[in-house]
Design a protein around this motif. Structure first.
Motif, mmCIF file in Angstrom:
data_model
loop_
_atom_site.group_PDB
_atom_site.id
_atom_site.type_symbol
_atom_site.label_atom_id
_atom_site.label_comp_id
_atom_site.label_asym_id
_atom_site.label_seq_id
_atom_site.Cartn_x
_atom_site.Cartn_y
_atom_site.Cartn_z
ATOM 1 N N THR A 120 0.820 -1.211 0.000
ATOM 2 C CA THR A 120 0.000 0.000 0.000
ATOM 3 C C THR A 120 0.855 1.263 0.000
ATOM 4 O O THR A 120 0.463 2.274 -0.594
ATOM 5 C CB THR A 120 -0.963 0.023 1.199
ATOM 6 O OG1 THR A 120 -0.251 -0.248 2.409
ATOM 7 C CG2 THR A 120 -2.054 -1.022 1.025
ATOM 8 N N GLU A 121 2.022 1.230 0.651
ATOM 9 C CA GLU A 121 2.909 2.397 0.579
ATOM 10 C C GLU A 121 3.496 2.545 -0.827
ATOM 11 O O GLU A 121 3.762 3.662 -1.282
ATOM 12 C CB GLU A 121 4.026 2.278 1.612
ATOM 13 C CG GLU A 121 3.568 2.496 3.045
ATOM 14 C CD GLU A 121 2.891 3.835 3.240
ATOM 15 O OE1 GLU A 121 3.580 4.873 3.186
ATOM 16 O OE2 GLU A 121 1.654 3.856 3.429
ATOM 17 N N ALA A 179 -6.488 4.224 -3.519
ATOM 18 C CA ALA A 179 -6.353 2.769 -3.386
ATOM 19 C C ALA A 179 -5.540 2.407 -2.153
ATOM 20 O O ALA A 179 -5.872 1.468 -1.414
ATOM 21 C CB ALA A 179 -5.699 2.185 -4.642
ATOM 22 N N ALA A 180 -4.464 3.154 -1.899
ATOM 23 C CA ALA A 180 -3.619 2.892 -0.733
ATOM 24 C C ALA A 180 -4.394 3.092 0.561
ATOM 25 O O ALA A 180 -4.328 2.275 1.486
ATOM 26 C CB ALA A 180 -2.391 3.800 -0.762
ATOM 27 N N VAL A 181 -5.156 4.173 0.631
ATOM 28 C CA VAL A 181 -5.937 4.472 1.829
ATOM 29 C C VAL A 181 -6.988 3.396 2.078
ATOM 30 O O VAL A 181 -7.180 2.941 3.208
ATOM 31 C CB VAL A 181 -6.603 5.852 1.696
ATOM 32 C CG1 VAL A 181 -7.656 6.062 2.782
ATOM 33 C CG2 VAL A 181 -5.553 6.961 1.770
ATOM 34 N N PHE A 182 -7.662 2.972 1.020
ATOM 35 C CA PHE A 182 -8.717 1.980 1.184
ATOM 36 C C PHE A 182 -8.174 0.647 1.674
ATOM 37 O O PHE A 182 -8.667 0.090 2.671
ATOM 38 C CB PHE A 182 -9.475 1.783 -0.130
ATOM 39 C CG PHE A 182 -10.514 0.696 -0.056
ATOM 40 C CD1 PHE A 182 -11.698 0.904 0.626
ATOM 41 C CD2 PHE A 182 -10.295 -0.547 -0.649
ATOM 42 C CE1 PHE A 182 -12.655 -0.098 0.714
ATOM 43 C CE2 PHE A 182 -11.240 -1.552 -0.567
ATOM 44 C CZ PHE A 182 -12.424 -1.333 0.120
ATOM 45 N N TRP A 183 -7.162 0.113 0.989
ATOM 46 C CA TRP A 183 -6.678 -1.225 1.335
ATOM 47 C C TRP A 183 -5.902 -1.235 2.645
ATOM 48 O O TRP A 183 -5.952 -2.225 3.379
ATOM 49 C CB TRP A 183 -5.826 -1.783 0.206
ATOM 50 C CG TRP A 183 -6.628 -2.099 -1.029
ATOM 51 C CD1 TRP A 183 -6.564 -1.475 -2.236
ATOM 52 C CD2 TRP A 183 -7.633 -3.112 -1.162
ATOM 53 N NE1 TRP A 183 -7.469 -2.025 -3.108
ATOM 54 C CE2 TRP A 183 -8.143 -3.038 -2.480
ATOM 55 C CE3 TRP A 183 -8.156 -4.074 -0.292
ATOM 56 C CZ2 TRP A 183 -9.136 -3.881 -2.945
ATOM 57 C CZ3 TRP A 183 -9.141 -4.920 -0.764
ATOM 58 C CH2 TRP A 183 -9.620 -4.827 -2.067
ATOM 59 N N GLN A 184 -5.219 -0.148 2.966
ATOM 60 C CA GLN A 184 -4.446 -0.128 4.205
ATOM 61 C C GLN A 184 -5.288 0.205 5.425
ATOM 62 O O GLN A 184 -5.116 -0.396 6.484
ATOM 63 C CB GLN A 184 -3.306 0.888 4.098
ATOM 64 C CG GLN A 184 -2.368 0.879 5.294
ATOM 65 C CD GLN A 184 -1.255 1.899 5.170
ATOM 66 O OE1 GLN A 184 -1.257 2.935 5.840
ATOM 67 N NE2 GLN A 184 -0.285 1.626 4.319
ATOM 68 N N GLY A 203 -2.554 -6.225 -3.490
ATOM 69 C CA GLY A 203 -1.636 -6.783 -4.482
ATOM 70 C C GLY A 203 -2.201 -6.703 -5.879
ATOM 71 O O GLY A 203 -1.477 -6.380 -6.840
ATOM 72 N N TRP A 204 -3.492 -6.971 -6.003
ATOM 73 C CA TRP A 204 -4.145 -6.855 -7.310
ATOM 74 C C TRP A 204 -4.091 -5.415 -7.812
ATOM 75 O O TRP A 204 -3.804 -5.167 -8.996
ATOM 76 C CB TRP A 204 -5.590 -7.321 -7.185
ATOM 77 C CG TRP A 204 -6.417 -7.012 -8.394
ATOM 78 C CD1 TRP A 204 -6.484 -7.715 -9.563
ATOM 79 C CD2 TRP A 204 -7.302 -5.895 -8.558
ATOM 80 N NE1 TRP A 204 -7.346 -7.110 -10.442
ATOM 81 C CE2 TRP A 204 -7.864 -5.985 -9.856
ATOM 82 C CE3 TRP A 204 -7.673 -4.826 -7.727
ATOM 83 C CZ2 TRP A 204 -8.772 -5.050 -10.328
ATOM 84 C CZ3 TRP A 204 -8.575 -3.895 -8.208
ATOM 85 C CH2 TRP A 204 -9.113 -4.012 -9.498
ATOM 86 N N ALA A 205 -4.348 -4.450 -6.918
ATOM 87 C CA ALA A 205 -4.323 -3.039 -7.313
ATOM 88 C C ALA A 205 -2.926 -2.612 -7.759
ATOM 89 O O ALA A 205 -2.771 -1.867 -8.734
ATOM 90 C CB ALA A 205 -4.800 -2.165 -6.155
ATOM 91 N N TRP A 206 -1.902 -3.102 -7.071
ATOM 92 C CA TRP A 206 -0.519 -2.743 -7.427
ATOM 93 C C TRP A 206 -0.125 -3.331 -8.772
ATOM 94 O O TRP A 206 0.434 -2.638 -9.628
ATOM 95 C CB TRP A 206 0.427 -3.208 -6.327
ATOM 96 C CG TRP A 206 1.885 -3.102 -6.681
ATOM 97 C CD1 TRP A 206 2.752 -4.127 -6.875
ATOM 98 C CD2 TRP A 206 2.637 -1.904 -6.900
ATOM 99 N NE1 TRP A 206 4.004 -3.657 -7.186
ATOM 100 C CE2 TRP A 206 3.967 -2.287 -7.212
ATOM 101 C CE3 TRP A 206 2.325 -0.548 -6.868
ATOM 102 C CZ2 TRP A 206 4.972 -1.367 -7.488
ATOM 103 C CZ3 TRP A 206 3.319 0.381 -7.138
ATOM 104 C CH2 TRP A 206 4.625 -0.033 -7.440
ATOM 105 N N ARG A 207 -0.403 -4.604 -8.972
ATOM 106 C CA ARG A 207 -0.059 -5.244 -10.243
ATOM 107 C C ARG A 207 -0.812 -4.601 -11.403
ATOM 108 O O ARG A 207 -0.272 -4.428 -12.501
ATOM 109 C CB ARG A 207 -0.384 -6.739 -10.185
ATOM 110 C CG ARG A 207 0.476 -7.522 -9.198
ATOM 111 C CD ARG A 207 1.936 -7.508 -9.606
ATOM 112 N NE ARG A 207 2.748 -8.311 -8.707
ATOM 113 C CZ ARG A 207 4.060 -8.434 -8.789
ATOM 114 N NH1 ARG A 207 4.709 -7.794 -9.735
ATOM 115 N NH2 ARG A 207 4.718 -9.174 -7.938
ATOM 116 N N ARG A 208 -2.054 -4.252 -11.160
ATOM 117 C CA ARG A 208 -2.856 -3.610 -12.212
ATOM 118 C C ARG A 208 -2.290 -2.228 -12.546
ATOM 119 O O ARG A 208 -2.256 -1.818 -13.708
ATOM 120 C CB ARG A 208 -4.299 -3.493 -11.734
ATOM 121 C CG ARG A 208 -5.275 -2.942 -12.754
ATOM 122 C CD ARG A 208 -6.702 -3.125 -12.250
ATOM 123 N NE ARG A 208 -7.679 -2.587 -13.199
ATOM 124 C CZ ARG A 208 -8.165 -1.346 -13.142
ATOM 125 N NH1 ARG A 208 -7.767 -0.535 -12.168
ATOM 126 N NH2 ARG A 208 -9.041 -0.932 -14.020
#
Length: 431
Positions: free
Chosen positions: A135-136, A146-151, A193-198
């Protein structure tokens, strides 16, 4: 227009994270009202070990990811960004596993397992270690929502969504709460992880310019100072509960934690508002754009100070009613809640400096601050509780907060000077 753009961005994050704040509050409220203050105390103590353990297992890679990925975003180097995070995850996996196993075994051997919750919580250390790094990285790549939501939002939302039906069906006991939290953390990690790879693109493949072995060694070395800072910061953040648990019992912790959780909503709101700020400041610092850095930081400082004071007045006026939400056990402690809100207001006025320091290359100086802060906080909580109960604990926390944030403000202004910015410019908005 720039100011309006920033306010729109903050509003978006407030809406996005608002569900997470409400769910976190509701999560603790459900535990207190369903299983009692003592069960909540055991849950919070176990969770504190998990958070500290995750900080140890991350090896400082989350803060390093934020700063490095911001630089790679400036350069548009998605391949190197992906390789950097893959390497960070590979480096931290054995460390996080070792910490998780050590926490579980030590708690069992020493008989301090928190009613079995600490060993049950141990696997979550690995999940949260990876979740924070990913997330960072999203935040460094400027994907702040996205970072705020998942973290910060997904885990409590999922926890509450599962808690209510499971409890209604009689399928949930206090000892199973850690496993419920772990399941939510696993889903959250998969989503991040999905958000980062995407975002980074599956087709990107980094050039093998640096041998993997040398890259791992450099990753560990560069994250070392962030690692020490993260450990000290997390220890300091959870130290009040741990010291109080040592000098009192789980029931006292179970009463104190709702006070901290409620009064800390001001700090949570600040963290939401500044999630985008820190990512922007990392980008501007990497580009050495001092004028824009100060302009944006000052704008947020003014908004945060004004908003926190307004929220603080509301919290203080409604303290008896807010405390009563937690049930009859917590309701008599509305004066302690008022005092803790005042501590949070002091922190809010100075908060920009501690938030910006890690992206300004001040991690070494911040380690020194935390080295002084940790023993001071432990002594303040122990002495305060011995002298005046929870009121003394909160007063001690206020003293520690004032010392640490004032020190950090001095460091912040000194670093601004190295960018050619006078401290007067931050206060007045004039060159």
């Amino acid at each position: 227009m720039p100011a309006l753009y920033e306010l729109v961005g903050v509003s978006r994050l407030l809406v996005l994270r608002g569900g997470g704040i409400a769910a976190t509050f509701l999560m603790n409220l459900l535990i207190v009202r369903r299983f009692g203050a003592e069960a909540n105390g055991l849950f919070q103590v176990a969770l504190s070990y998990v958070m500290i353990g995750a900080a140890v297992g991350r090896l400082g890679q989350e803060q390093l990811a934020l700063r490095d990925i911001a630089e790679m975003k400036v350069e548009g180097d998605a391949g190197r960004a992906r390789a950097t995070i893959d390497r960070s995850l590979a480096v931290t996996l054995p460390a996080a596993l070792a910490v998780a196993l050590s926490v579980a075994v030590a708690a069992d051997i020493w008989g301090a397992d928190g009613g079995g919750m600490i060993p049950a919580f141990a696997p979550t250390i690995v999940l949260l270690a990876w979740l924070w790094i990913v997330t960072e990285a999203l935040r460094g790549w400027q994907l702040v929502p996205a970072a705020v939501f998942w973290q910060g939002s997904f885990i409590p939302i999922a926890f509450v969504a599962l808690f209510v039906p499971l409890d209604a069906m009689g399928m949930l006991r206090a000892g199973e709460l850690p496993w419920l939290y772990a399941g939510c953390s696993l889903i959250g990690l998969a989503g991040a992880g999905w958000a980062w790879r995407r975002a980074i693109g599956a087709s990107h493949r980094p050039a093998a310019a640096v041998p993997w072995r040398h890259g791992v060694r450099d990753t560990v070395r560069r994250g070392a100072m962030f690692w020490i800072l993260a450990i000290l910061t997390n220890v300091a953040g959870w130290l009040d509960l741990l010291v109080l648990y040592a000098f009192a019992d789980a029931a006292v912790v179970g009463i104190f934690q709702p006070i901290v959780r409620t009064g800390g909503l001001i700090a949570v709101a600040i963290n939401i508002a500044t999630a985008g700020l820190i990512a922007r400041l990392a980008l501007l610092y990497a580009a050495r754009d001092g004028a824009a850095f100060v302009r944006i930081a000052r704008l947020y400082w003014i908004v945060i100070a004004a908003g926190s004071l307004a929220a603080g007045v509301v919290f203080i006026a409604m303290a008896p009613w807010i405390a009563a939400l937690w049930g009859p056990v917590i309701a008599p402690y509305h004066r302690e809640l008022t005092l803790y809100v005042l501590v949070q207001l002091v922190q809010a006025i100075f908060i920009i400096a501690p938030l910006a320091a890690p992206v300004m290359g001040l991690e070494r100086a911040m380690v020194v601050v935390q080295i002084a802060n940790v023993p001071l906080k432990a002594a303040a909580v122990a002495f305060g509780y011995a002298q005046a109960g929870l009121v003394g604990v909160i007063a001690g926390l206020g003293l520690c907060t004032l010392v640490s944030v004032s020190w950090t403000v001095v460091l912040f202004f000194r670093q601004l000077a190295t960018m050619g910015i006078r401290w007067q410019s931050f206060l007045t908005g004039r060159p």
